[in-house]
Design a protein around this motif. Sequence first.
Motif, PDB file in Angstrom:
ATOM      1  N   LEU A   1       1.013  -1.182   0.100  1.00 25.28           N
ATOM      2  CA  LEU A   1      -0.313  -0.225  -0.313  1.00 25.28           C
ATOM      3  C   LEU A   1       0.887   1.100   0.046  1.00 25.28           C
ATOM      4  CD1 LEU A   1      -2.976  -1.056   2.807  1.00 25.28           C
ATOM      5  CD2 LEU A   1      -2.669  -0.766   0.154  1.00 25.28           C
ATOM      6  N   ALA A   2       1.898   0.707   0.480  1.00 27.68           N
ATOM      7  CA  ALA A   2       2.454   2.449   0.754  1.00 27.68           C
ATOM      8  C   ALA A   2       3.281   2.192  -0.805  1.00 27.68           C
ATOM      9  CB  ALA A   2       4.171   1.745   1.805  1.00 27.68           C
ATOM     10  N   VAL A   3       4.170   1.676  -1.414  1.00 26.52           N
ATOM     11  CA  VAL A   3       4.124   2.146  -3.243  1.00 26.52           C
ATOM     12  C   VAL A   3       3.624   2.660  -3.849  1.00 26.52           C
ATOM     13  CG1 VAL A   3       4.582   0.316  -5.374  1.00 26.52           C
ATOM     14  CG2 VAL A   3       5.433  -0.135  -3.310  1.00 26.52           C
ATOM     15  N   ARG A   4       1.555   1.926  -3.576  1.00 27.66           N
ATOM     16  CA  ARG A   4       0.698   2.654  -4.374  1.00 27.66           C
ATOM     17  C   ARG A   4      -0.037   3.789  -3.272  1.00 27.66           C
ATOM     18  NH1 ARG A   4      -5.157   0.072  -2.741  1.00 27.66           N
ATOM     19  NH2 ARG A   4      -5.318   1.188  -1.208  1.00 27.66           N
ATOM     20  N   ASP A   5      -0.014   3.878  -2.416  1.00 26.02           N
ATOM     21  CA  ASP A   5      -0.244   5.392  -2.166  1.00 26.02           C
ATOM     22  C   ASP A   5       0.389   6.454  -1.770  1.00 26.02           C
ATOM     23  OD1 ASP A   5      -2.820   4.425  -2.415  1.00 26.02           O
ATOM     24  OD2 ASP A   5      -2.710   3.406  -0.284  1.00 26.02           O
ATOM     25  N   GLN A   6       1.781   5.868  -1.275  1.00 27.42           N
ATOM     26  CA  GLN A   6       2.628   6.998  -0.443  1.00 27.42           C
ATOM     27  C   GLN A   6       3.938   7.186  -1.727  1.00 27.42           C
ATOM     28  OE1 GLN A   6       4.451   6.390   3.302  1.00 27.42           O
ATOM     29  NE2 GLN A   6       2.219   4.619   4.037  1.00 27.42           N
ATOM     30  N   LEU A   7       4.373   6.751  -2.553  1.00 23.64           N
ATOM     31  CA  LEU A   7       5.359   6.851  -3.452  1.00 23.64           C
ATOM     32  C   LEU A   7       5.468   7.714  -4.714  1.00 23.64           C
ATOM     33  CD1 LEU A   7       6.956   3.263  -3.690  1.00 23.64           C
ATOM     34  CD2 LEU A   7       7.667   4.957  -2.960  1.00 23.64           C
ATOM     35  N   PRO A   8       3.719   7.506  -4.900  1.00 23.12           N
ATOM     36  CA  PRO A   8       3.674   9.011  -6.131  1.00 23.12           C
ATOM     37  C   PRO A   8       3.545  10.684  -5.563  1.00 23.12           C
ATOM     38  CG  PRO A   8       1.779   6.920  -6.319  1.00 23.12           C
ATOM     39  CD  PRO A   8       2.792   6.750  -5.208  1.00 23.12           C
ATOM     40  N   ARG A   9       3.235  10.247  -4.084  1.00 17.75           N
ATOM     41  CA  ARG A   9       3.592  11.637  -3.993  1.00 17.75           C
ATOM     42  C   ARG A   9       4.982  11.967  -3.640  1.00 17.75           C
ATOM     43  NH1 ARG A   9      -0.522  11.282   1.425  1.00 17.75           N
ATOM     44  NH2 ARG A   9      -0.167  13.588   1.282  1.00 17.75           N
ATOM     45  N   PHE A  10       5.132  10.693  -2.889  1.00 17.25           N
ATOM     46  CA  PHE A  10       7.282  11.341  -2.735  1.00 17.25           C
ATOM     47  C   PHE A  10       8.037  11.581  -4.166  1.00 17.25           C
ATOM     48  CE2 PHE A  10      11.653   9.498  -2.407  1.00 17.25           C
ATOM     49  CZ  PHE A  10      11.489  10.617  -1.340  1.00 17.25           C
ATOM     50  N   ALA A  11       7.463  10.849  -5.025  1.00 14.03           N
ATOM     51  CA  ALA A  11       8.546  11.922  -6.085  1.00 14.03           C
ATOM     52  C   ALA A  11       8.375  13.060  -6.682  1.00 14.03           C
ATOM     53  CB  ALA A  11       7.866  10.588  -7.839  1.00 14.03           C
ATOM     54  N   LYS A  12       7.122  13.761  -6.034  1.00 15.38           N
ATOM     55  CA  LYS A  12       7.199  14.903  -6.767  1.00 15.38           C
ATOM     56  C   LYS A  12       7.977  16.303  -5.129  1.00 15.38           C
ATOM     57  CE  LYS A  12       2.272  14.120  -7.928  1.00 15.38           C
ATOM     58  NZ  LYS A  12       0.905  14.300  -7.438  1.00 15.38           N
ATOM     59  N   LEU A  13       8.853  15.210  -4.575  1.00 17.04           N
ATOM     60  CA  LEU A  13       9.104  15.965  -3.407  1.00 17.04           C
ATOM     61  C   LEU A  13      10.312  16.193  -3.683  1.00 17.04           C
ATOM     62  CD1 LEU A  13       6.773  15.256  -0.704  1.00 17.04           C
ATOM     63  CD2 LEU A  13       6.294  16.811  -1.934  1.00 17.04           C
ATOM     64  N   GLN A  14      12.056  16.819  -2.866  1.00 19.21           N
ATOM     65  CA  GLN A  14      12.697  17.012  -2.923  1.00 19.21           C
ATOM     66  C   GLN A  14      13.639  17.089  -1.158  1.00 19.21           C
ATOM     67  OE1 GLN A  14      13.582  20.106  -5.836  1.00 19.21           O
ATOM     68  NE2 GLN A  14      14.978  18.478  -6.981  1.00 19.21           N
ATOM     69  N   PRO A  15      12.911  16.276  -0.613  1.00 15.17           N
ATOM     70  CA  PRO A  15      13.390  15.681   0.648  1.00 15.17           C
ATOM     71  C   PRO A  15      14.771  16.278   1.246  1.00 15.17           C
ATOM     72  CG  PRO A  15      12.618  13.613   0.523  1.00 15.17           C
ATOM     73  CD  PRO A  15      12.687  14.679  -1.111  1.00 15.17           C
ATOM     74  N   ASP A  16      14.901  17.280   2.321  1.00 11.98           N
ATOM     75  CA  ASP A  16      16.888  16.816   2.800  1.00 11.98           C
ATOM     76  C   ASP A  16      17.040  15.577   3.819  1.00 11.98           C
ATOM     77  OD1 ASP A  16      17.713  20.132   2.036  1.00 11.98           O
ATOM     78  OD2 ASP A  16      15.416  20.561   2.916  1.00 11.98           O
ATOM     79  N   PHE A  17      15.184  15.536   3.856  1.00 15.29           N
ATOM     80  CA  PHE A  17      15.621  14.022   5.342  1.00 15.29           C
ATOM     81  C   PHE A  17      14.588  13.140   5.159  1.00 15.29           C
ATOM     82  CE2 PHE A  17      16.752  18.398   7.489  1.00 15.29           C
ATOM     83  CZ  PHE A  17      18.436  17.789   7.337  1.00 15.29           C
ATOM     84  N   VAL A  18      14.725  12.001   4.931  1.00 13.25           N
ATOM     85  CA  VAL A  18      13.200  10.962   4.574  1.00 13.25           C
ATOM     86  C   VAL A  18      13.388  10.052   5.424  1.00 13.25           C
ATOM     87  CG1 VAL A  18      12.236   9.848   2.582  1.00 13.25           C
ATOM     88  CG2 VAL A  18      13.758  11.458   2.394  1.00 13.25           C
ATOM     89  N   THR A  19      12.993   9.346   6.350  1.00 20.75           N
ATOM     90  CA  THR A  19      12.622   8.366   7.001  1.00 20.75           C
ATOM     91  C   THR A  19      11.773   6.972   6.455  1.00 20.75           C
ATOM     92  OG1 THR A  19      11.311   9.068   8.467  1.00 20.75           O
ATOM     93  CG2 THR A  19      14.005   9.704   8.960  1.00 20.75           C
ATOM     94  N   VAL A  20      11.858   5.902   6.897  1.00 23.03           N
ATOM     95  CA  VAL A  20      11.099   5.115   6.268  1.00 23.03           C
ATOM     96  C   VAL A  20      11.109   3.779   6.899  1.00 23.03           C
ATOM     97  CG1 VAL A  20      10.137   3.377   3.974  1.00 23.03           C
ATOM     98  CG2 VAL A  20      11.609   5.210   3.191  1.00 23.03           C
TER      99      VAL A  20
END
Length: 222
Positions: A82-101
């Motif tokens: 579900l993270a692949v389906r729902d979260q990654l498309p939104r993540f792809a639009k961002l340029q974060p300085d920090f990321v946690t998973v």
Amino acid sequence: MLAANAAELNETLPINSLWWRTHAKEKGDLLYVAIGDSAAQGIGASTPNRGYVGILADHIRLATGRTLRVINLSVSGATVELAVRDQLPRFAKLQPDFVTVAIGANDIAQWDAATFESGIREVFAALPPHALVADLPCFHLPHNERKVAEANRIVREVAAEHGLTVAPLHATTHREGWRSVFTQVANDMFHPNDRGYRVWAEAFLPELSAVVAHRIPQDAPA
């Protein structure tokens, strides 16, 4: 009583989600993005920002002296798929300085190693090299821990392939021992409470501090 407590915590799901969506609108010099499930939402904590994401955000602000925008993409109940389906498309639009998973605990109930590995590969392939990925926490129950051990082997192998740093969430929570079930878990006997989330944050903090030091230049003393 346990069912009633779980139902009470379920009522906080939309509250926490709204809290993070509202705070995501705040501007900041730096951007922190979290991918995860209900733990990243801070379910079980006294307030959403007392979950591990809020604690890590405060650490970044303190360590850098900069303002920080936090976009918490996590969804309560999320599996890796579900993270692949729902979260990654939104993540792809961002340029974060920090990321946690921190994702995968919900996969243990309906454990399928092939599905889990496929999803982890997609998630990790989408991450920048400075992202921090946690392995799964300690469940303390032997029948679950066997599945968790397999999941964490996959997490570490795929992280190594992508050069990603693993936050040792399992080792950190395992060290707390059985007693933590009574002192660090919320009333539903599943999610961490404030104390439990501080332990989760401890798993990330050494590596997060290293990322901060590497990515954010500190002012030299006069």
